[in-house]
Design a protein around this motif. Structure first.
Motif, PDB file in Angstrom:
ATOM      1  N   ALA A   1      -1.952  11.727   3.129  1.00 20.02           N
ATOM      2  CA  ALA A   1      -3.190  11.876   3.896  1.00 20.02           C
ATOM      3  C   ALA A   1      -3.765  10.514   4.278  1.00 20.02           C
ATOM      4  O   ALA A   1      -4.392  10.368   5.322  1.00 20.02           O
ATOM      5  CB  ALA A   1      -4.217  12.672   3.097  1.00 20.02           C
ATOM      6  N   TYR A   2      -3.557   9.496   3.451  1.00 20.21           N
ATOM      7  CA  TYR A   2      -4.025   8.136   3.763  1.00 20.21           C
ATOM      8  C   TYR A   2      -2.942   7.334   4.475  1.00 20.21           C
ATOM      9  O   TYR A   2      -3.206   6.639   5.444  1.00 20.21           O
ATOM     10  CB  TYR A   2      -4.448   7.402   2.487  1.00 20.21           C
TER      11      TYR A   2
ATOM     12  N   ALA B   1      -0.238  -2.836  15.066  1.00 23.50           N
ATOM     13  CA  ALA B   1      -1.694  -3.005  15.043  1.00 23.50           C
ATOM     14  C   ALA B   1      -2.186  -3.692  16.309  1.00 23.50           C
ATOM     15  O   ALA B   1      -3.191  -3.283  16.895  1.00 23.50           O
ATOM     16  CB  ALA B   1      -2.109  -3.807  13.815  1.00 23.50           C
ATOM     17  N   LYS B   2      -1.488  -4.729  16.745  1.00 25.97           N
ATOM     18  CA  LYS B   2      -1.876  -5.432  17.980  1.00 25.97           C
ATOM     19  C   LYS B   2      -1.833  -4.490  19.174  1.00 25.97           C
ATOM     20  O   LYS B   2      -2.735  -4.467  19.994  1.00 25.97           O
ATOM     21  CB  LYS B   2      -0.966  -6.631  18.226  1.00 25.97           C
TER      22      LYS B   2
ATOM     23  N   ILE C   1       0.837  -1.211   0.000  1.00 18.19           N
ATOM     24  CA  ILE C   1       0.000   0.000   0.000  1.00 18.19           C
ATOM     25  C   ILE C   1       0.864   1.250   0.000  1.00 18.19           C
ATOM     26  O   ILE C   1       0.626   2.187  -0.761  1.00 18.19           O
ATOM     27  CB  ILE C   1      -0.962  -0.006   1.212  1.00 18.19           C
ATOM     28  N   THR C   2       1.883   1.274   0.842  1.00 13.53           N
ATOM     29  CA  THR C   2       2.711   2.479   0.924  1.00 13.53           C
ATOM     30  C   THR C   2       3.609   2.657  -0.295  1.00 13.53           C
ATOM     31  O   THR C   2       3.900   3.789  -0.679  1.00 13.53           O
ATOM     32  CB  THR C   2       3.581   2.476   2.197  1.00 13.53           C
TER      33      THR C   2
ATOM     34  N   LEU D   1      -2.174   4.695   8.484  1.00 19.16           N
ATOM     35  CA  LEU D   1      -1.944   3.254   8.508  1.00 19.16           C
ATOM     36  C   LEU D   1      -0.965   2.897   9.617  1.00 19.16           C
ATOM     37  O   LEU D   1      -0.100   3.688   9.977  1.00 19.16           O
ATOM     38  CB  LEU D   1      -1.383   2.779   7.164  1.00 19.16           C
ATOM     39  N   LEU D   2      -1.102   1.699  10.111  1.00 12.97           N
ATOM     40  CA  LEU D   2      -0.174   1.223  11.135  1.00 12.97           C
ATOM     41  C   LEU D   2       1.121   0.773  10.471  1.00 12.97           C
ATOM     42  O   LEU D   2       1.146   0.449   9.287  1.00 12.97           O
ATOM     43  CB  LEU D   2      -0.821   0.099  11.918  1.00 12.97           C
ATOM     44  N   LEU D   3       2.187   0.752  11.219  1.00 10.33           N
ATOM     45  CA  LEU D   3       3.500   0.450  10.666  1.00 10.33           C
ATOM     46  C   LEU D   3       3.756  -1.041  10.475  1.00 10.33           C
ATOM     47  O   LEU D   3       4.532  -1.437   9.628  1.00 10.33           O
ATOM     48  CB  LEU D   3       4.581   1.032  11.575  1.00 10.33           C
TER      49      LEU D   3
END
Length: 120
Positions: A63-64, A75-76, A54-55, A68-70
């Protein structure tokens, strides 16, 4: 049969929450596999690859991307953050994981999935 193939839940279609998206991994299936869930290391590799795709695809601006988490570990930790910040002990946290939701515009999604499929 699909119900035995390892898979993971990816999300829902925006404004059509009844439509859920799953990613199946038929190459991970073997006769006698005890579960259709991905193992922790498999899930980490997949979601870290998804985040990188995605990145790196170039369709989404900062902006998006900034939301997002790295990594899967990030995320956990973020999914338990609300409960840890209130000072709950570990035993009280069990079952209190939050769902995390992120939105990606459709414009680059086909490219992301194409690159992801090639990378897998």
């Amino acid at each position: 049969p699909y119900h035995k193939v390892p898979n993971t839940y990816l999300g829902n279609v925006c404004r059509f929450e009844e439509c859920t998206i799953y990613i199946f991994f038929p190459h991970l299936y073997y006769e006698g596999r005890p579960t259709n869930y991905l193992m922790d290391d498999q899930m980490m590799r997949f979601f870290n690859l998804l985040l990188k795709t995605i990145t790196d695809c170039g369709y989404y601006n900062s902006a998006y991307i900034q939301h997002l988490l790295l990594s899967v570990q990030h995320a956990k930790e973020a999914s338990y953050a609300k409960f840890r910040e209130t000072g709950l002990s570990f035993t009280e946290e069990i079952g209190r994981q939050q769902s995390l939701h992120y939105y990606l515009p459709l414009s680059g999604l086909a490219e992301v999935l194409t690159r992801l499929r090639a990378a897998i």
